[in-house]
Design an enzyme around this catalytic site. Structure first.
Site, PDB file in Angstrom:
ATOM      1  N   ASP A 170      36.074  51.035  33.750  1.00 14.69           N
ATOM      2  CA  ASP A 170      36.335  49.998  34.762  1.00 14.69           C
ATOM      3  C   ASP A 170      35.268  50.103  35.861  1.00 14.69           C
ATOM      4  O   ASP A 170      34.989  51.198  36.361  1.00 14.69           O
ATOM      5  CB  ASP A 170      37.739  50.275  35.341  1.00 14.69           C
ATOM      6  CG  ASP A 170      38.263  49.131  36.184  1.00 14.69           C
ATOM      7  OD1 ASP A 170      37.841  47.983  35.964  1.00 14.69           O
ATOM      8  OD2 ASP A 170      39.113  49.388  37.059  1.00 14.69           O
TER       9      ASP A 170
ATOM     10  N   GLU B 171      30.699  40.981  35.428  1.00 15.86           N
ATOM     11  CA  GLU B 171      31.411  40.279  36.508  1.00 15.86           C
ATOM     12  C   GLU B 171      30.462  39.387  37.279  1.00 15.86           C
ATOM     13  O   GLU B 171      29.343  39.766  37.610  1.00 15.86           O
ATOM     14  CB  GLU B 171      32.077  41.278  37.469  1.00 15.86           C
ATOM     15  CG  GLU B 171      32.795  40.569  38.620  1.00 15.86           C
ATOM     16  CD  GLU B 171      33.814  41.443  39.354  1.00 15.86           C
ATOM     17  OE1 GLU B 171      34.209  42.488  38.819  1.00 15.86           O
ATOM     18  OE2 GLU B 171      34.200  41.061  40.472  1.00 15.86           O
TER      19      GLU B 171
ATOM     20  N   HIS C 255      41.410  43.231  44.929  1.00 13.20           N
ATOM     21  CA  HIS C 255      41.901  44.574  44.640  1.00 13.20           C
ATOM     22  C   HIS C 255      42.850  45.069  45.733  1.00 13.20           C
ATOM     23  O   HIS C 255      42.737  44.662  46.879  1.00 13.20           O
ATOM     24  CB  HIS C 255      40.726  45.549  44.530  1.00 13.20           C
ATOM     25  CG  HIS C 255      39.892  45.323  43.306  1.00 13.20           C
ATOM     26  ND1 HIS C 255      38.627  44.823  43.346  1.00 13.20           N
ATOM     27  CD2 HIS C 255      40.176  45.511  41.994  1.00 13.20           C
ATOM     28  CE1 HIS C 255      38.143  44.718  42.119  1.00 13.20           C
ATOM     29  NE2 HIS C 255      39.060  45.131  41.274  1.00 13.20           N
TER      30      HIS C 255
ATOM     31  N   SER D 155      47.417  42.991  40.257  1.00 17.95           N
ATOM     32  CA  SER D 155      48.744  43.585  40.449  1.00 17.95           C
ATOM     33  C   SER D 155      49.641  42.625  41.214  1.00 17.95           C
ATOM     34  O   SER D 155      49.176  41.847  42.055  1.00 17.95           O
ATOM     35  CB  SER D 155      48.635  44.901  41.238  1.00 17.95           C
ATOM     36  OG  SER D 155      48.310  45.961  40.370  1.00 17.95           O
TER      37      SER D 155
END
Ligand code: G3H
Ligand code: 13P
Ligand code: ZN
Length: 315
Positions: free
Chosen positions: A82, A134, A180, A219
């Protein structure tokens, strides 16, 4: 049952209208909680390590722990790096067993990001490893965000197509409103689905059929986990994540990989705090880590069912 690349998983996810959870791992209990949840729901899984996690776990522990998870469950597992920041980290991750790597050049200018991503793609592909890249910068969406700021950080659809064409990356992480950490939104959550669809359409028209898109910062900041943390001594206020229905919608479109770390951190912390508060005499790590592992498994199972839609995706 083997350590596999993400290629087949993402292909099936696209065709099936669901996403594979890419769960960040940092220790044995987190791996076990995730893998047991995936086994229980018969879901395909990507375990991912950040550079910091690789350092924390230790190079010699990573692959054996993942292989143990494969042996325990009899499942295929993909191991992914990651946010790889440079070629050195990519090389180390591949040496440590990663079958998929992310090169995150999103903070570079467009041309530099392309050049560095291309270099990683050449290196990784020569070793049978797939590459996620990305483009665009993840940022929190606030009520007062203005369009030009939004456009400056969100992924530009024309650039996305050019980027994919010129780098040969196997999947692309895009910025459409996620961020994030535990503080993603003030006010209402927003995701730019239109931008996602435009990017997908442009890719498709240029011949990149079913090209997998990745969502970072995904999340949900589970309310129950935050409540448990706070009830047992934490001070986490104003945290807000991605609504489950938005993730499920993204997963039904071109988003095939959804990254989750914060929810796992919250689950571990909630489980540990609760156990220690309720069992003040207990100082056996198996008690509080075991409790946290069970709770994390519950959280991951709920995610598989409600956000990812990946139940029964494991062949
Ligand atoms: O997106 C980053 C992940 O949450 C990993 O975080 O670098 O602290 O391990 P970390
Ligand atoms: P969260 O902080 O939303 O869990 O995002 C994790 C992530 O994107 C890891 O790459
Ligand atoms: Zn990320």
């Amino acid at each position: 049952m083997a350590l596999v690349t993400t290629t087949e998983m993402l292909k099936k996810a696209y065709e099936g209208g669901y996403a594979i959870g890419a769960f960040n791992i940092n220790n044995m209990e987190i791996i076990q909680g995730i893998i047991r949840a995936c086994k229980a729901q018969n879901s395909a899984v990507i375990l991912q390590v950040s550079k910091g996690a690789l350092k924390y776990i230790g190079r010699d522990y990573l692959k054996p722990m993942v292989m143990a998870a494969i042996a325990e469950t009899g499942m295929d597992v993909a191991l992914h790096l990651d946010h790889g920041s440079d070629l050195e980290t990519i090389k180390e991750a591949i040496e440590c067993g990663c079958t998929s790597v992310m090169f995150d050049g999103s903070h570079y200018d467009f041309e530099t990001n392309i050049a560095k991503t291309k270099e990683v793609v050449e290196y990784a592909h020569a070793r049978g490893v797939v590459v996620e890249a990305e483009l665009g910068r993840l940022a929190g969406v606030e009520d007062d965000v203005n369009v030009s700021k939004e456009d400056a950080t969100y992924t530009d659809p024309d650039e996305a197509l050019e980027f994919v064409k010129r780098t040969g990356a196997d999947s692309l992480a895009i910025a459409i409103g996620t961020s994030h950490g535990a503080y993603k939104f003030k006010g209402e959550a927003k995701l730019d689905f239109k931008r996602l669809e435009t990017i997908t359409k442009k890719l498709e028209e240029a011949g990149f059929k079913n090209y997998p898109i990745v969502l970072h910062g995904a999340s949900s900041v589970d309310v129950k986990s935050v409540e448990i943390c706070n009830e047992f001594g934490a001070s986490i206020s104003g945290a807000k994540g991605m609504p489950v229905e938005m993730l499920r919608h993204a997963a039904s479109l071109a988003v095939c990989k959804i990254n989750i770390d914060t929810d796992l951190r919250l689950a571990m912390t909630a489980g540990i705090r609760k156990h220690l508060a309720e069992n003040p005499k207990d100082f056996d790590p198996r008690g509080y880590l075991g409790n946290a592992r069970t709770y994390l498994q519950e959280i991951v199972e709920a995610k598989i069912i409600h956000a990812l839609g990946s139940v029964n995706s494991m062949q």
